[in-house]
Design a protein around this motif. Structure first.
Motif, PDB file in Angstrom:
ATOM      1  N   SER A 158      20.474  55.312  72.416  1.00  0.00           N
ATOM      2  CA  SER A 158      21.182  54.085  71.888  1.00  0.00           C
ATOM      3  C   SER A 158      19.941  53.204  71.021  1.00  0.00           C
ATOM      4  O   SER A 158      20.507  52.828  69.728  1.00  0.00           O
ATOM      5  CB  SER A 158      21.738  53.246  72.693  1.00  0.00           C
TER       6      SER A 158
ATOM      7  N   ARG B 172      17.057  54.313  69.712  1.00  0.00           N
ATOM      8  CA  ARG B 172      16.766  54.952  68.528  1.00  0.00           C
ATOM      9  C   ARG B 172      17.907  55.081  67.266  1.00  0.00           C
ATOM     10  O   ARG B 172      17.606  54.865  66.252  1.00  0.00           O
ATOM     11  CB  ARG B 172      16.967  56.593  69.062  1.00  0.00           C
ATOM     12  N   GLN B 173      19.222  54.940  67.607  1.00  0.00           N
ATOM     13  CA  GLN B 173      20.197  54.996  67.074  1.00  0.00           C
ATOM     14  C   GLN B 173      20.277  53.337  65.937  1.00  0.00           C
ATOM     15  O   GLN B 173      20.685  53.452  64.925  1.00  0.00           O
ATOM     16  CB  GLN B 173      21.511  55.128  67.482  1.00  0.00           C
ATOM     17  N   PHE B 174      19.863  52.435  66.961  1.00  0.00           N
ATOM     18  CA  PHE B 174      19.990  51.096  66.488  1.00  0.00           C
ATOM     19  C   PHE B 174      18.777  51.085  65.297  1.00  0.00           C
ATOM     20  O   PHE B 174      18.846  50.507  64.341  1.00  0.00           O
ATOM     21  CB  PHE B 174      19.640  50.186  67.583  1.00  0.00           C
ATOM     22  N   ILE B 175      17.577  51.605  65.653  1.00  0.00           N
ATOM     23  CA  ILE B 175      16.547  51.599  64.653  1.00  0.00           C
ATOM     24  C   ILE B 175      16.979  52.260  63.258  1.00  0.00           C
ATOM     25  O   ILE B 175      16.645  51.701  62.355  1.00  0.00           O
ATOM     26  CB  ILE B 175      15.163  52.224  65.257  1.00  0.00           C
ATOM     27  N   LEU B 176      17.603  53.386  63.540  1.00  0.00           N
ATOM     28  CA  LEU B 176      17.895  54.207  62.310  1.00  0.00           C
ATOM     29  C   LEU B 176      18.850  53.678  61.641  1.00  0.00           C
ATOM     30  O   LEU B 176      18.956  53.435  60.349  1.00  0.00           O
ATOM     31  CB  LEU B 176      18.079  55.564  62.683  1.00  0.00           C
ATOM     32  N   SER B 177      20.083  53.033  62.160  1.00  0.00           N
ATOM     33  CA  SER B 177      21.411  52.589  61.646  1.00  0.00           C
ATOM     34  C   SER B 177      21.493  51.144  61.682  1.00  0.00           C
ATOM     35  O   SER B 177      22.307  50.541  60.891  1.00  0.00           O
ATOM     36  CB  SER B 177      22.592  53.191  61.944  1.00  0.00           C
ATOM     37  N   GLU B 178      20.474  50.266  62.433  1.00  0.00           N
ATOM     38  CA  GLU B 178      20.392  48.906  62.451  1.00  0.00           C
ATOM     39  C   GLU B 178      22.073  48.489  63.051  1.00  0.00           C
ATOM     40  O   GLU B 178      22.713  47.421  62.526  1.00  0.00           O
ATOM     41  CB  GLU B 178      20.324  48.186  61.273  1.00  0.00           C
ATOM     42  N   ASN B 179      22.764  49.312  63.653  1.00  0.00           N
ATOM     43  CA  ASN B 179      24.008  48.982  64.586  1.00  0.00           C
ATOM     44  C   ASN B 179      23.863  48.314  65.651  1.00  0.00           C
ATOM     45  O   ASN B 179      23.188  48.866  66.657  1.00  0.00           O
ATOM     46  CB  ASN B 179      24.577  50.265  64.775  1.00  0.00           C
ATOM     47  N   PHE B 180      24.086  46.949  65.724  1.00  0.00           N
ATOM     48  CA  PHE B 180      24.054  46.271  66.931  1.00  0.00           C
ATOM     49  C   PHE B 180      24.844  46.380  67.971  1.00  0.00           C
ATOM     50  O   PHE B 180      24.634  46.341  69.098  1.00  0.00           O
ATOM     51  CB  PHE B 180      24.353  44.596  66.510  1.00  0.00           C
TER      52      PHE B 180
ATOM     53  N   LEU C  67      22.608  48.661  69.929  1.00  0.00           N
ATOM     54  CA  LEU C  67      21.521  47.787  70.741  1.00  0.00           C
ATOM     55  C   LEU C  67      22.090  47.390  72.005  1.00  0.00           C
ATOM     56  O   LEU C  67      21.504  47.040  73.077  1.00  0.00           O
ATOM     57  CB  LEU C  67      21.131  46.670  69.832  1.00  0.00           C
TER      58      LEU C  67
END
Length: 288
Positions: A28, A30-38, A41
């Protein structure tokens, strides 16, 4: 407070959950860093908290040990089975040893049943059978055992005489150690059941008169031994004198009237009972 079983599952299952939660946190974040999806986070933070909670639920129980669990002041239960377990997170745990414990009391100065001052000490062997009682019903169960053991020992010592000189009592502390040990064990068990403690054995390991009367009591014991020995000697001497007189009369070796019998009895008793060797006097008859 009574002992009850605590909820638990095998610790390996908890390890698997830990790995799953940790994987979700890493994925999760890692996905936040790639897509900035809060949202990712938020998922990472939630599972990170769950992972920390999970870690706080792990516990290890050693052989012959137990752990008492409380959650925010509420008693939850006890785990006594050895191994690696996952239980309720955020709990406080108190370790209790279920091993056999050996306790040697101090030498106590007490008065026996006859009022004689004596010194006495005991060895107490015990173990905890109810962990909840040991933790919650007394402040410190080991200190409680020590204090109550000395109290029980004083009580038992005052119930019996040190020695049974005149056979006035059925039980004495010195002559009946097994009976006294049984009574001491029963007395201590009644006192310590409150703390969840089982008494395996309680036995007197030191018993003596106090120093101020020890010499006088030693003289008394010596005098008793001397009297007992004298009694045996006199009984044996009487039997030997009676046998000698009967044999002389039966075989007609000598005719004895009552006066001569009394004189012979006196001489034989003196010779047999006296501590010193007797000096024989030989009567050779008159020279005229």
């Amino acid at each position: 407070m009574k002992e009850k079983e605590m909820f638990k599952v095998n610790g390996l299952f908890g390890v698997i959950l830990f790995l799953v939660f940790a994987g979700i946190v890493v994925f999760s974040f890692r996905q936040f860093i790639l897509s900035e999806n809060f949202l990712m986070l938020t998922v990472a933070i939630v599972f990170l908290l769950l992972t920390l909670l999970l870690v706080s639920g792990f516990t290890i129980i050693q052989p012959n040990s137990a752990k008492v669990f409380t959650l925010f002041g509420s008693y939850l239960g006890v785990i006594k089975q050895e191994g690696f377990w996952l239980s309720v997170p955020l709990t406080a745990r108190t370790n209790v040893s279920l091993r056999v414990i050996n306790f040697n009391s101090d030498k106590l100065k007490v008065n026996d049943l006859e009022g004689n001052p004596i010194e006495i000490a005991a060895v107490v062997v015990y173990k905890v059978f109810d962990s909840a009682k040991a933790v919650f019903d007394v402040e410190d169960y080991k200190e409680f055992v020590h204090t109550q053991s000395e109290t029980g020992l004083r009580h038992i010592a005052s119930q019996y005489p040190y020695d049974n000189f005149n056979n006035d009592y059925e039980i004495s502390l010195r002559q009946h150690s097994d009976e006294v040990a049984d009574e001491l064990t029963k007395d201590l068990q009644n006192r310590l059941v409150l703390a969840g403690v089982e008494i395996i054995e309680a036995r007197i390991m030191h018993l003596a008169y106090s120093s101020e009367i020890a010499h006088a009591m030693l003289q008394r014991q010596q005098a008793k031994a001397v009297l007992a020995a004298r009694k045996v000697i006199v009984e044996g001497a009487v039997s030997m004198v009676k046998s000698a007189i009967d044999q002389l009369s039966t075989e007609g070796i000598v005719e004895l009237d009552e006066e001569k019998k009394a004189q012979m009895v006196n001489n034989l008793m003196v010779a047999l009972v006296s501590e010193k060797g007797s000096q024989p006097i030989i009567n050779t008859g008159s020279i005229y």
